[in-house]
Motif scaffolding. Structure first.
Motif, PDB file in Angstrom:
ATOM      1  N   ILE A 255       0.864  -1.185   0.000  1.00  0.00           N
ATOM      2  CA  ILE A 255       0.000   0.000   0.000  1.00  0.00           C
ATOM      3  C   ILE A 255       0.901   1.235   0.000  1.00  0.00           C
ATOM      4  O   ILE A 255       1.950   1.242   0.655  1.00  0.00           O
ATOM      5  CB  ILE A 255      -0.921   0.021   1.247  1.00  0.00           C
ATOM      6  N   VAL A 256       0.517   2.267  -0.738  1.00  0.00           N
ATOM      7  CA  VAL A 256       1.244   3.545  -0.752  1.00  0.00           C
ATOM      8  C   VAL A 256       0.377   4.608  -0.098  1.00  0.00           C
ATOM      9  O   VAL A 256      -0.791   4.790  -0.476  1.00  0.00           O
ATOM     10  CB  VAL A 256       1.616   3.968  -2.184  1.00  0.00           C
ATOM     11  N   ILE A 257       0.936   5.303   0.914  1.00  0.00           N
ATOM     12  CA  ILE A 257       0.280   6.488   1.479  1.00  0.00           C
ATOM     13  C   ILE A 257       0.929   7.711   0.842  1.00  0.00           C
ATOM     14  O   ILE A 257       2.123   7.956   1.034  1.00  0.00           O
ATOM     15  CB  ILE A 257       0.423   6.529   3.020  1.00  0.00           C
ATOM     16  N   LEU A 258       0.143   8.421   0.055  1.00  0.00           N
ATOM     17  CA  LEU A 258       0.648   9.606  -0.637  1.00  0.00           C
ATOM     18  C   LEU A 258       0.378  10.829   0.234  1.00  0.00           C
ATOM     19  O   LEU A 258      -0.777  11.197   0.467  1.00  0.00           O
ATOM     20  CB  LEU A 258      -0.032   9.753  -1.997  1.00  0.00           C
ATOM     21  N   VAL A 259       1.448  11.465   0.727  1.00  0.00           N
ATOM     22  CA  VAL A 259       1.326  12.633   1.598  1.00  0.00           C
ATOM     23  C   VAL A 259       1.461  13.896   0.756  1.00  0.00           C
ATOM     24  O   VAL A 259       2.458  14.080   0.046  1.00  0.00           O
ATOM     25  CB  VAL A 259       2.406  12.614   2.707  1.00  0.00           C
ATOM     26  N   VAL A 260       0.436  14.757   0.842  1.00  0.00           N
ATOM     27  CA  VAL A 260       0.442  16.029   0.114  1.00  0.00           C
ATOM     28  C   VAL A 260       0.132  17.142   1.107  1.00  0.00           C
ATOM     29  O   VAL A 260      -0.844  17.046   1.869  1.00  0.00           O
ATOM     30  CB  VAL A 260      -0.597  16.040  -1.036  1.00  0.00           C
ATOM     31  N   ALA A 261       0.952  18.177   1.109  1.00  0.00           N
ATOM     32  CA  ALA A 261       0.713  19.322   2.003  1.00  0.00           C
ATOM     33  C   ALA A 261      -0.483  20.120   1.501  1.00  0.00           C
ATOM     34  O   ALA A 261      -0.562  20.452   0.312  1.00  0.00           O
ATOM     35  CB  ALA A 261       1.953  20.205   2.073  1.00  0.00           C
ATOM     36  N   ALA A 262      -1.398  20.433   2.413  1.00  0.00           N
ATOM     37  CA  ALA A 262      -2.649  21.100   2.024  1.00  0.00           C
ATOM     38  C   ALA A 262      -2.412  22.497   1.479  1.00  0.00           C
ATOM     39  O   ALA A 262      -3.191  22.984   0.650  1.00  0.00           O
ATOM     40  CB  ALA A 262      -3.598  21.153   3.221  1.00  0.00           C
ATOM     41  N   GLU A 263      -1.336  23.187   1.930  1.00  0.00           N
ATOM     42  CA  GLU A 263      -1.116  24.560   1.451  1.00  0.00           C
ATOM     43  C   GLU A 263      -0.277  24.606   0.172  1.00  0.00           C
ATOM     44  O   GLU A 263      -0.317  25.581  -0.577  1.00  0.00           O
ATOM     45  CB  GLU A 263      -0.460  25.412   2.548  1.00  0.00           C
ATOM     46  N   ASP A 264       0.496  23.537  -0.117  1.00  0.00           N
ATOM     47  CA  ASP A 264       1.346  23.526  -1.314  1.00  0.00           C
ATOM     48  C   ASP A 264       0.665  22.865  -2.502  1.00  0.00           C
ATOM     49  O   ASP A 264       0.890  23.262  -3.653  1.00  0.00           O
ATOM     50  CB  ASP A 264       2.662  22.795  -1.021  1.00  0.00           C
ATOM     51  N   GLY A 265      -0.113  21.817  -2.229  1.00  0.00           N
ATOM     52  CA  GLY A 265      -0.762  21.101  -3.319  1.00  0.00           C
ATOM     53  C   GLY A 265       0.192  20.119  -3.998  1.00  0.00           C
ATOM     54  O   GLY A 265       1.208  19.711  -3.444  1.00  0.00           O
ATOM     55  N   VAL A 266      -0.165  19.744  -5.215  1.00  0.00           N
ATOM     56  CA  VAL A 266       0.607  18.749  -5.984  1.00  0.00           C
ATOM     57  C   VAL A 266       1.903  19.375  -6.472  1.00  0.00           C
ATOM     58  O   VAL A 266       1.899  20.414  -7.133  1.00  0.00           O
ATOM     59  CB  VAL A 266      -0.220  18.221  -7.172  1.00  0.00           C
ATOM     60  N   MET A 267       3.040  18.711  -6.155  1.00  0.00           N
ATOM     61  CA  MET A 267       4.365  19.192  -6.551  1.00  0.00           C
ATOM     62  C   MET A 267       5.049  18.146  -7.437  1.00  0.00           C
ATOM     63  O   MET A 267       4.476  17.099  -7.750  1.00  0.00           O
ATOM     64  CB  MET A 267       5.209  19.488  -5.306  1.00  0.00           C
ATOM     65  N   GLU A 268       6.300  18.441  -7.806  1.00  0.00           N
ATOM     66  CA  GLU A 268       7.029  17.593  -8.766  1.00  0.00           C
ATOM     67  C   GLU A 268       7.186  16.153  -8.278  1.00  0.00           C
ATOM     68  O   GLU A 268       6.882  15.204  -8.994  1.00  0.00           O
ATOM     69  CB  GLU A 268       8.407  18.210  -9.028  1.00  0.00           C
ATOM     70  N   GLN A 269       7.675  15.986  -7.031  1.00  0.00           N
ATOM     71  CA  GLN A 269       7.872  14.634  -6.528  1.00  0.00           C
ATOM     72  C   GLN A 269       6.553  13.938  -6.184  1.00  0.00           C
ATOM     73  O   GLN A 269       6.502  12.708  -6.113  1.00  0.00           O
ATOM     74  CB  GLN A 269       8.784  14.649  -5.289  1.00  0.00           C
ATOM     75  N   THR A 270       5.475  14.723  -6.002  1.00  0.00           N
ATOM     76  CA  THR A 270       4.143  14.117  -5.819  1.00  0.00           C
ATOM     77  C   THR A 270       3.742  13.369  -7.084  1.00  0.00           C
ATOM     78  O   THR A 270       3.282  12.222  -7.034  1.00  0.00           O
ATOM     79  CB  THR A 270       3.099  15.204  -5.495  1.00  0.00           C
ATOM     80  N   ILE A 271       3.949  14.015  -8.217  1.00  0.00           N
ATOM     81  CA  ILE A 271       3.607  13.402  -9.516  1.00  0.00           C
ATOM     82  C   ILE A 271       4.467  12.161  -9.755  1.00  0.00           C
ATOM     83  O   ILE A 271       3.982  11.118 -10.211  1.00  0.00           O
ATOM     84  CB  ILE A 271       3.801  14.428 -10.650  1.00  0.00           C
ATOM     85  N   GLU A 272       5.761  12.274  -9.438  1.00  0.00           N
ATOM     86  CA  GLU A 272       6.667  11.133  -9.623  1.00  0.00           C
ATOM     87  C   GLU A 272       6.250   9.963  -8.740  1.00  0.00           C
ATOM     88  O   GLU A 272       6.284   8.801  -9.166  1.00  0.00           O
ATOM     89  CB  GLU A 272       8.096  11.567  -9.292  1.00  0.00           C
ATOM     90  N   SER A 273       5.822  10.245  -7.495  1.00  0.00           N
ATOM     91  CA  SER A 273       5.397   9.188  -6.574  1.00  0.00           C
ATOM     92  C   SER A 273       4.153   8.478  -7.091  1.00  0.00           C
ATOM     93  O   SER A 273       4.037   7.250  -6.968  1.00  0.00           O
ATOM     94  CB  SER A 273       5.118   9.784  -5.189  1.00  0.00           C
TER      95      SER A 273
END
Length: 727
Positions: A255-273
């Motif tokens: 299982i993957v838990i994808l952590v995203v900061a609520a004030e920053d939103g989707v970033m470069e490494q978020t997309i890669e993850s």
């Protein structure tokens, strides 16, 4: 005089005459003259000399023949030497011989081979002692050396039996399958709170101890939930440099838990993850962190993820979304329950019996414990004494430790464990397999080493063939350019072009290039070294300064690293490692730079600064003044007429000490210094704006009305590399 002595002397004289006849006879035989038997009457002693059985009765014969025997021995030695040279003159050759092997077979040194290849279509600059030669080149070298060649008998190599270790087949035996903890990987952008989330779940303070506040290693932890469930978490780095670590984490996870900061939103490494999770076919749980901040906008995060095919349940998808605050511990139990519920749906079970199978998550060297690996057990139960293989190394398990450093006796499937007892450090991501005995482990390692050597040899041959093909094309073009010359002229031209390579060994060629930065990389764990090497692989500015990775490895800085740095004039970069005082003193004495860092982007910045220092300074021209040519005339100095330009300064000033250039219709016609600068009839050092002057150049050049005279100053500015590592 004693009569007996006189008789002996007469006999000795006669004996010498007989020896001369026999020697002449032997020479006639050697040089092919017609053989004529010697008559016994030709000399009284010839009959004795031709009958060895009578020599013992004539002591004088033995004495007189001593000199003759010595000469005969020399002749025999020469004949023997000739025979030896003939046998040595035949060289046994085979296909794909290296330069070193051919030199050894010929009884020559490596330089002899380079000399023989000097006037051929082979690029000497690309050759090393272990470079493979074509068969026609081998034959040519042997012939040039005045030797003959014969082909070596080909040994029929039997096909080697595959002795590799493989995973056990998955059988349909539900009775042996038991539930195991889910392996959960936490992914996301750097500084979005992944480690803080794990700290809150574990009630620890890992984040506070990390260099720069960012995770730079992959960590495996077993977390006991209040409900009694166990979850194995993998904490991966979010920095751009650690892409390979994140990919490795998803390959062993459930299982993957994808952590995203609520004030920053989707970033470069978020997309890669997200892409890593898709490639591994692993389900996602979305954890929107930092929801306690005033600027937090969880809904915006969910909408941004729709673009990347991550659809939350409220939008009709299958991805659970949980709003949390890792710092304050809000909604963490909801996230844990969502993870346990998804694990139950997946029905995660494993066989805890039989031979062990697992994956290396991270590996490192410890001064006291030796090579260590962090591993996830996927099948079987690991115990002390088990024989394991991973990559090209093996281990007999001596000790096992959990994430807190406590010794454990057994590690069932789904559990993270640190293994001690490896002979060498395996690479992160290697598959761990248990084998029956140490002998079986050696068989596996030998087979894997053999396969790697065969693959390397195949790649080397392909690379050499491509390089030589390219050089042959260049050689043909060069031959076409020299086709109009005689062979003597052509040989002279080629010798002048290549003579600097003739007396230069391959080892010395590395020292020729001054614009090369040689680096030695040392890291604390295999994953860190891998991340740094991946960044260095992106270096694409070889035309500015070449980057040569001399050596890389794990562990603290050693004397061997200093020796390599001294040999290659290199710089040692250490990541999360140490250099003791004796090493530092030795480095200072030898003038070797050791640069230690704990944060990866600071190490790369330091490397870029070192690259900048290797670049030659750029010359920048700064305009000091400008003048226009209004009239032209000439003055006579001695017998020479010197062109003079009558000018008016319309910008800045003209300083005779500075450099000047003449511009005509936008093109630079001349650059240099002034031979004279006058205001009216007086010599002047400086002409200011609005003033008229007459000037002449340090070269006889005709002026045209309308030309521009530019006075400028040259300053050297340090260049900076254009390499962009991506962060």
């Amino acid at each position: 005089m004693n009569r007996g002595l006189v008789l002996r002397l007469e006999s000795l004289v006669q004996l010498r005459g007989a020896c001369r006849q026999l020697r002449a006879l032997s020479y006639r035989k050697v040089w092919g003259a017609q053989w004529k038997p010697v008559q016994a009457s030709a000399h009284p002693l010839c009959s004795v000399l031709l009958r060895p059985q009578l020599w013992q009765k004539h002591r004088l014969v033995g004495v007189a023949l001593a000199q003759c025997r010595h000469l005969a021995t020399k002749e025999e030695t020469k004949k023997k030497k000739k025979k030896i040279s003939l046998t040595r003159g035949e060289v046994e050759i085979r296909q794909k011989m290296t330069i070193e092997e051919l030199a050894r077979a010929m009884g020559k040194d490596v330089d002899h081979i380079y000399e023989a290849l000097l006037y051929t279509d082979i690029n000497l600059d690309s050759l090393e002692p272990d470079s493979v030669l074509y068969e026609d080149h081998i034959k040519m070298i042997v012939q040039k050396s005045g030797m003959k060649y014969k082909s070596a008998k080909l040994k029929e190599e039997k096909e080697r039996k595959n002795t590799d270790a493989v995973k056990r087949q998955v059988g349909n035996y539900p009775a042996v399958l038991t539930p195991r903890p889910p392996v959960v990987t936490i992914l996301g952008h750097v500084d979005h709170g992944k480690t803080t989330l794990l700290d809150s779940l574990r009630k620890t303070q890992v984040a506070a101890m990390e260099a720069g506040g960012i995770t730079q290693h992959i960590g495996a932890f077993l977390v006991h939930m209040p409900s009694g469930e166990k979850i194995t978490f993998l904490d991966t780095p979010g920095h751009a440099a650690f892409s390979a670590m994140r990919a490795r984490g998803t390959n062993v996870t459930d299982i993957v838990i994808l952590v995203v900061a609520a004030e920053d939103g989707v970033m470069e490494q978020t997309i890669e993850s997200i892409q890593h999770a898709k490639n591994a076919g692993v389900p996602l749980i979305l954890a929107i962190n930092k929801c306690d901040k005033p600027e937090a906008d969880p809904e915006r995060v969910k909408k941004e993820l729709l673009v990347h095919d991550v659809v939350c349940e409220e939008f009709g998808g299958d991805v659970q979304a949980v709003n949390i605050s890792a710092l304050k511990g809000e909604n963490l139990m909801v996230l844990a329950e969502a993870t346990v519920a998804l694990a139950e749906i997946l029905e995660l079970k494993a066989d805890a019996t039989g031979l062990v199978e697992g994956t290396v998550i991270e590996s490192r060297k410890d001064r006291g414990k030796g090579p260590l690996t962090t591993a996830i057990i996927q099948r079987g139960t690991l115990r002390k004494g088990c024989i394991l293989v991973a990559g090209k190394t093996w281990a007999k398990v001596r000790f096992m430790f959990d994430e807190n450093g406590k010794a454990v006796d057994a590690a069932p499937p789904g559990f993270p464990v640190e293994i001690m007892g490896w002979k060498d450090v395996p690479s992160a991501g290697d598959e761990i397999l248990e084998v029956e005995s140490e002998q079986r482990a050696h068989e596996v390692i030998d087979w894997r080493t053999y396969v790697e050597q065969q693959e390397k040899l195949k790649k080397d041959v392909e690379a050499i063939e491509a390089k030589q093909k390219e050089h042959r094309m260049e050689y043909k073009q060069q031959q076409q350019k020299l086709a109009h010359l005689t062979w003597r002229q052509r040989k002279a031209v080629l010798y002048k072009a290549n003579k600097h390579l003739l007396f230069q060994r391959p080892k010395d060629r590395r020292e020729v290039a001054e614009d090369t930065l040689s680096v030695i990389v040392k890291g604390d764990v295999d994953g860190s070294v891998e991340a740094i090497l991946n960044i260095l692989d992106s270096y694409d500015c070889e035309d500015e300064c070449k980057l040569d990775i001399v050596h890389f490895g794990m562990g603290d800085i050693s004397e061997n690293d200093l020796s390599l740095a001294e040999a290659f004039n290199g710089v040692i970069y250490g990541f999360s490692v140490k250099a003791n005082d004796s090493i530092k003193k030795l480095a200072d004495k030898k003038g070797i730079k050791i640069k230690l860092h704990n944060i990866i982007y600071k190490l790369i910045d330091d490397l870029k600064e070192e690259l900048n220092s290797r670049l030659p300074p750029a010359v920048v021209e700064t305009t000091v003044g400008e003048a226009s040519v209004l009239d032209t005339f000439s003055v006579t100095v001695g017998k020479n007429k010197i062109p003079v330009a009558g000018c008016r300064v319309h910008k800045g000033l003209l300083d005779r000490k500075m450099k000047f250039k003449l511009i005509r219709r936008g093109n630079v016609i001349w650059k240099g210094s002034l031979s004279s600068l006058k205001h009216h009839k007086d010599d002047a050092q400086v002409i200011k704006m609005g003033m008229d002057c007459g000037l002449s150049l340090d070269r006889n050049l005709e002026f045209n009305i309308g030309d521009d005279i530019i006075c400028y100053e040259e300053t050297e500015v340090q260049q900076t590399t254009s390499w962009d590592p991506g962060f």
